[in-house]
Structures are given as C-alpha cells and as structure tokens.
Design an enzyme around this catalytic site. Sequence first.
Site, PDB file in Angstrom:
ATOM      1  CD  GLU A 275     -71.424  25.947  82.584  1.00 24.44           C
ATOM      2  OE1 GLU A 275     -70.380  25.731  81.942  1.00 24.44           O
ATOM      3  OE2 GLU A 275     -71.605  26.988  83.228  1.00 24.44           O
ATOM      4  N   PRO A 276     -73.562  20.448  80.538  1.00 20.79           N
ATOM      5  CG  PRO A 276     -75.100  18.692  80.734  1.00 20.79           C
ATOM      6  CD  PRO A 276     -74.644  19.961  81.407  1.00 20.79           C
ATOM      7  N   GLY A 277     -72.866  19.826  77.100  1.00 18.90           N
ATOM      8  CA  GLY A 277     -73.260  20.137  75.731  1.00 18.90           C
ATOM      9  C   GLY A 277     -73.233  18.871  74.907  1.00 18.90           C
ATOM     10  NE  ARG A 278     -67.506  16.744  72.987  1.00 22.10           N
ATOM     11  CZ  ARG A 278     -66.830  17.313  71.976  1.00 22.10           C
ATOM     12  NH1 ARG A 278     -66.930  16.799  70.754  1.00 22.10           N
ATOM     13  NH2 ARG A 278     -66.050  18.347  72.182  1.00 22.10           N
ATOM     14  CB  CYS A 346     -60.626  23.902  46.352  1.00 24.42           C
ATOM     15  SG  CYS A 346     -61.876  23.626  45.100  1.00 24.42           S
ATOM     16  CE1 TYR A 375     -69.092  22.695  71.168  1.00 22.25           C
ATOM     17  CE2 TYR A 375     -69.145  20.369  71.719  1.00 22.25           C
ATOM     18  CZ  TYR A 375     -69.179  21.692  72.110  1.00 22.25           C
ATOM     19  OH  TYR A 375     -69.299  22.004  73.443  1.00 22.25           O
TER      20      TYR A 375
HETATM   21  C1  LIG Z   1     -67.965  24.264  75.802  1.00 24.24           C
HETATM   22  C2  LIG Z   1     -68.388  24.506  77.188  1.00 24.24           C
HETATM   23  C3  LIG Z   1     -69.286  23.629  77.803  1.00 24.24           C
HETATM   24  C4  LIG Z   1     -69.801  22.369  77.149  1.00 24.24           C
HETATM   25  O1  LIG Z   1     -68.802  21.436  76.895  1.00 24.24           O
HETATM   26  P1  LIG Z   1     -69.198  19.977  76.395  1.00 24.24           P
HETATM   27  O2  LIG Z   1     -67.901  19.302  76.226  1.00 24.24           O
HETATM   28  O3  LIG Z   1     -69.936  20.136  75.115  1.00 24.24           O
HETATM   29  O4  LIG Z   1     -70.025  19.354  77.460  1.00 24.24           O
HETATM   30  C5  LIG Z   1     -69.720  23.929  79.085  1.00 24.24           C
HETATM   31  N1  LIG Z   1     -69.281  25.031  79.735  1.00 24.24           N
HETATM   32  C6  LIG Z   1     -68.405  25.892  79.182  1.00 24.24           C
HETATM   33  C7  LIG Z   1     -67.975  27.090  79.940  1.00 24.24           C
HETATM   34  C8  LIG Z   1     -67.933  25.666  77.886  1.00 24.24           C
HETATM   35  O5  LIG Z   1     -67.059  26.510  77.337  1.00 24.24           O
END
Ligand SMILES: *Cc1c(COP(=O)(O)O)cnc(C)c1O
Length: 421
Positions: A275-278, A346, A375
């Site tokens: 589950e890569p996001g970043r 502010c 993010y």
């Molecule tokens: C936030 C999150 C991700 C993604 O994390 P990254 O650091 O963006 O890769 C994957 N799985 C779960 C359950 C998360 O909470």
Amino acid sequence: MDHFLYRDGILHAEDVPLPEIAAAVGTPFYVYSTATLERHFRLFDEALGDTPHLVCFAIKSLSNLAVLKVLAGLGAGMDVVSGGEYLRAKAAGVPGDRIVFSGVGKTRAEIRLALEGGIRQFNVESEPELLAISEIASAMGVTAPIAIRVNPDVDAHTHEKIATGKSENKFGIPIARAHIVYALAAKLPGIAVKGVDVHIGSQLTELAPFEAAFLKVRTLTQALRADGHAIERLDLGGGLGIPYTRSNDAPPLPVEYVGVIKATLGDLGCEIEIEPGRLISGNAGLLVSSVIYLKEGEGRKFLILDAAMNDLVRPSMYGAWHDIVPVVEPAPGTPLAPCDVVGPVCETGDTFAKARALVPLAAGDLVAFRSAGAYGAVMASEYNSRPLVPEVLVHGDQFAVIRARPSFEEMLSRDTIPEWL
Ligand SMILES: *Cc1c(COP(=O)(O)O)cnc(C)c1O
C-alpha cells in the site's frame, strides 16, 4: 527521480513551463506529473514481477480523482481509509475487488457501503470491528473478506506522529494475541479470513524495521496455517520513505524494499499486497507559490509567500523539510543568504523554513516546494478563510486543472445563517 527540471533556465513540469500554469490558474497551486506518478507505480509493480501481487495506492496521500484515474489505468488497486476514499476509488473506475479498506474506526455505514459496492478485503483492527463486520455482512446475506492488521511492536525509526507499529500505537491487534482473534474470525458468520495485514509507519528510511515486521508476519502466518487458517494474502502496508532533499542519504529504492519482501515472505505462496502512498505521489507534485513581500526583521530576513500552512501543513505539523527552489534558475555561483520562509496566516507556526539558504528573490517571483505531492493538498484546509488551492495535472506538453480554486462566493455559500438570526 521526477519530471520537474529546469529547461532554458525555467522550471518545467514535464514539458510545461511553470510560469505558464501560474499565469493560467494563479498562485498558489499544486501541480502533479503524470509521468512521475506512472514511473513510481511501475517501480513497485515491476519489482514484484512474477510474484502474485497487487499494488494498492494509499489514497490518503493524494486523492484527486484524476490522479487515481492515472494509477487505475495502470492496474493499481487502492487502499482506502474512509467511505469518502472508497467512493473516490469507485469514481475513478477501480473495481471493488481491487480496493482494500484500512483504518481503526470504520463506521457501520462505511462497512455497509463497501459491502454493497464490493471490497477485496477489510483490514480489521479490533475485535469490536470484527464483530460489527460479521453482523452487517450476515444481515446483508454476504461474506466479508478480511485480513487482520497485526501490530508487530517494531520501531519504524520515523517521526512519532507517523509511527504506527509500536505496541503503544492505536493500530492493529498485538501480534501475540492474533491467534485468538483469528480463531474468533473463523467461527463468525459472514466472515472469510483471507490474510494478514501489517503497516508499521510512514517515511521509513531504513529496511531493517520492514524486515523485522515481515519476519514476524512470516512466523505468524506459519502458526495460523498450522491452526487451520487458509492464509492466502499478505498485506504489507506502505511506508517506504522518499528523499525530501538531495543532500540527505537517499532512502532505499522500491526494488530493494521488494527484495526484503521476497527474501522474508516469498516462499509462503501468498499473494502480496502493498500500500505505498508517499513513494508514488510525493515526488510527483510541487506546490508553486509567489513571493508577496520581503521583510527585514530583527537580525533576520522573512520571505513572505502567498502559500501558507493551510495549503501545506507538513512543515508546521511534523517539522518537515521541503526543498524550496526558484522557478527561474539562478545563475551558477549566485550567493545564498539565510531567509525565514513564511506564509500570511496569523500563527508563528506558519513557517515553512527557518534560516533557509536561498538565492535573492523579489516580490512576484515564483518558488516551488518540491516533494509536495503526498500529504499536501489532501491535508489542506481553509484556515484564515483562504480558499483551497487548485490542483493541476501535467501530461507531456498538456496540463489541466483537476480541481479548481473555489471562488470566495462558493466558499461563503457553504455557510448558512439560521432564519432566527
Ligand atoms: C498511510 C498508510 C499507508 C501509506 O503510507 P505511505 O507512507 O504514504 O506509503 C498505507 N497503509 C496504511 C494502512 C496507512 O495508514
């Protein structure tokens, strides 16, 4: 690697000069590169290669529908953490059997929504949640596929606000108790146990914590199988870090991370979900802003931008570093001077950088925050009644506004004054 480079002295997003976008949409704005998003997704997908797998993009890092559509087109699955994200995934054309649902507080309405629309699996984080899913699925006459998120008690060596795999964090079920919860799940109506889930945190810059967590998942999988559970999938979460600056030691590459997955879990015959996001979205985006004023303070200079903490909160929330670069490339050897880079909000916390070494800039100049794709826009707010900044997607020499800046009228129209006032 990304697709934001200087060409003829001007910073481009792929083939589009950033001043052209600034002229069309105004500043500040987020801009994303299709080529970078695609490249980063493929790094994982290709590294996993022949291993049965699904790369589920963590929508929470960047949730614009157009971005999701780019990734869905490559066959990506999605990791969602709310009903809203689930609906975004569906709206981008992702089938339910490619969506995994994570998060500690799924509501009954969200569970029902996902069961109605189709779901690959719920990543279950507690016994009460497991019971709720069982009850709802049974009442609907369906079976809910699940994995149980275990908390391996591993220190991810990352910022405390984004570490999720220590026993004191709210996430997952303590791995030592997992067998009890799996035994419960196996007996419950409306539940089909599919696998094990783990996610230890975000912006990890070392492989050792992943390896430690995956080895614990391995031991658990073998024990669960010995107890008669059919564990077919391992969801290993996200969390691989990105380089936020070029001077830092670079975090491990996706291929190295996948190497750890294969070495620790490759022989178990499980389908691997990640589950890569970043890592997919982070370096695929910039926040572009204009200088409003230069202000001489007591012994320091302030660069006041039209972007603020409400547009990009990471520096004030996590003390995060973003490289800030001028859109017009400075001549080689231009002297640098320390500057505090701030926004108009502010709060003293509205500071992007302190004593940052920057080339001389003047009012009206454009600057870009690098690595702002993840993010960034998703955490933006309208604090100080500043409308959300627009998002732009570039593809080669084309660009499109994928979320428009709301007008002040639109922003105000969301409030209602009761008739008795
Ligand atoms: C936030 C999150 C991700 C993604 O994390 P990254 O650091 O963006 O890769 C994957 N799985 C779960 C359950 C998360 O909470």
